[in-house]
Design a protein around this motif. Sequence first.
Motif, PDB file in Angstrom:
ATOM      1  N   ALA A  75     -68.559   6.914  12.795  1.00 28.82           N
ATOM      2  CA  ALA A  75     -69.320   5.703  12.483  1.00 28.82           C
ATOM      3  C   ALA A  75     -69.775   5.674  11.027  1.00 28.82           C
ATOM      4  CB  ALA A  75     -70.532   5.587  13.405  1.00 28.82           C
ATOM      5  N   ASP A 102     -65.933  -1.354  13.037  1.00 32.66           N
ATOM      6  CA  ASP A 102     -65.849  -1.518  14.491  1.00 32.66           C
ATOM      7  C   ASP A 102     -64.418  -1.581  15.000  1.00 32.66           C
ATOM      8  OD1 ASP A 102     -68.593  -1.502  14.627  1.00 32.66           O
ATOM      9  OD2 ASP A 102     -68.798  -3.687  14.696  1.00 32.66           O
ATOM     10  N   ASP A 103     -63.491  -2.017  14.143  1.00 29.51           N
ATOM     11  CA  ASP A 103     -62.086  -2.097  14.558  1.00 29.51           C
ATOM     12  C   ASP A 103     -61.334  -0.797  14.264  1.00 29.51           C
ATOM     13  OD1 ASP A 103     -61.931  -2.168  11.823  1.00 29.51           O
ATOM     14  OD2 ASP A 103     -60.719  -3.988  11.712  1.00 29.51           O
TER      15      ASP A 103
END
Length: 314
Positions: free
Chosen positions: A271, A276-277
Amino acid sequence: MHDGDDETPARADRDDMAQSGGSIPGLARAAFTVQAGRRAGLPLLIAVPHAGRAYPPAILDHMRDPGEAMVRLEDRHVDAIARRVAEKTGAAMLIAQAPRAMIDLNRDPGDIDPAMFRGDRTGMVAGARSLRGLGLFPRRLSGMGDIWRGSIPAQDAGRRIGAIHAPYHGCLGRMLADIRERWGEAVLLDLHSMPSLVPVDGGGGPAATHVVGTRFGRSCSGDFAAAAMHMLEQGGVEAAFNRPYAGGYVLDRHGDPRGGVHAIQLEIDRATYLADDHAPREDGVERQAALIADLVHALAAVARERAARAQAAE
């Protein structure tokens, strides 16, 4: 089953700094790439065993859910951080191109689940990790079940070991031996990424975003571990030590503190550098690369100091 070192030298690609070696069965691609350190160099090698994304079509066709399995198995794009660190520091670098789905370079070549294969399975003996689904050849993932649509021909196991696993570790061992001979000490930074952790106590405090693994002190001398933890803390990140990741086969095989080879595994929270993809974020990659570059210099300084003390004592 073949698990010896492949003595075939790495092949030059473009110049004497960039090389490749091994091969991916079913795909006209090298199993790994090598970049030697710049002439000034450092007594340190960065290795990335789990970021390979070169999938033969037959492997993708055999997967139940390729998209999910790839995301779960790969240390997605941590090689982008490694490359940036090598640019900043001049460190040598070894990056696997073969995907972990085909063979896990951080597992013992004997840790095979015979139930995955059909045909002559002579010599296959299940180990602790393979029985949990994550041995030399990953079989299942939690919450997802079996990765594969059916069994795999037994001969494929030997092909993958001989073409990917053996030459990768042979190359890694030779590179570390060369660094040790040149500098007196060698450091391996085995770079991985991990899913976001939760606080150990379940409380509201921050979870670790980086985990330093040393096989509980067996793969490197304590001064390297102390320098790594100090540098990460100075960099303002939450760092954990040996839990939940202490390292695996790479550190067991190549770490030899008494012989002057010190191996450390570093896990980075995905992260911190992925969107997010699951694509790399430029700001995240750069931030992590700057942090790890400082870590590389700190570990190299310890190696130089140790080598100087040893030389003075002779």
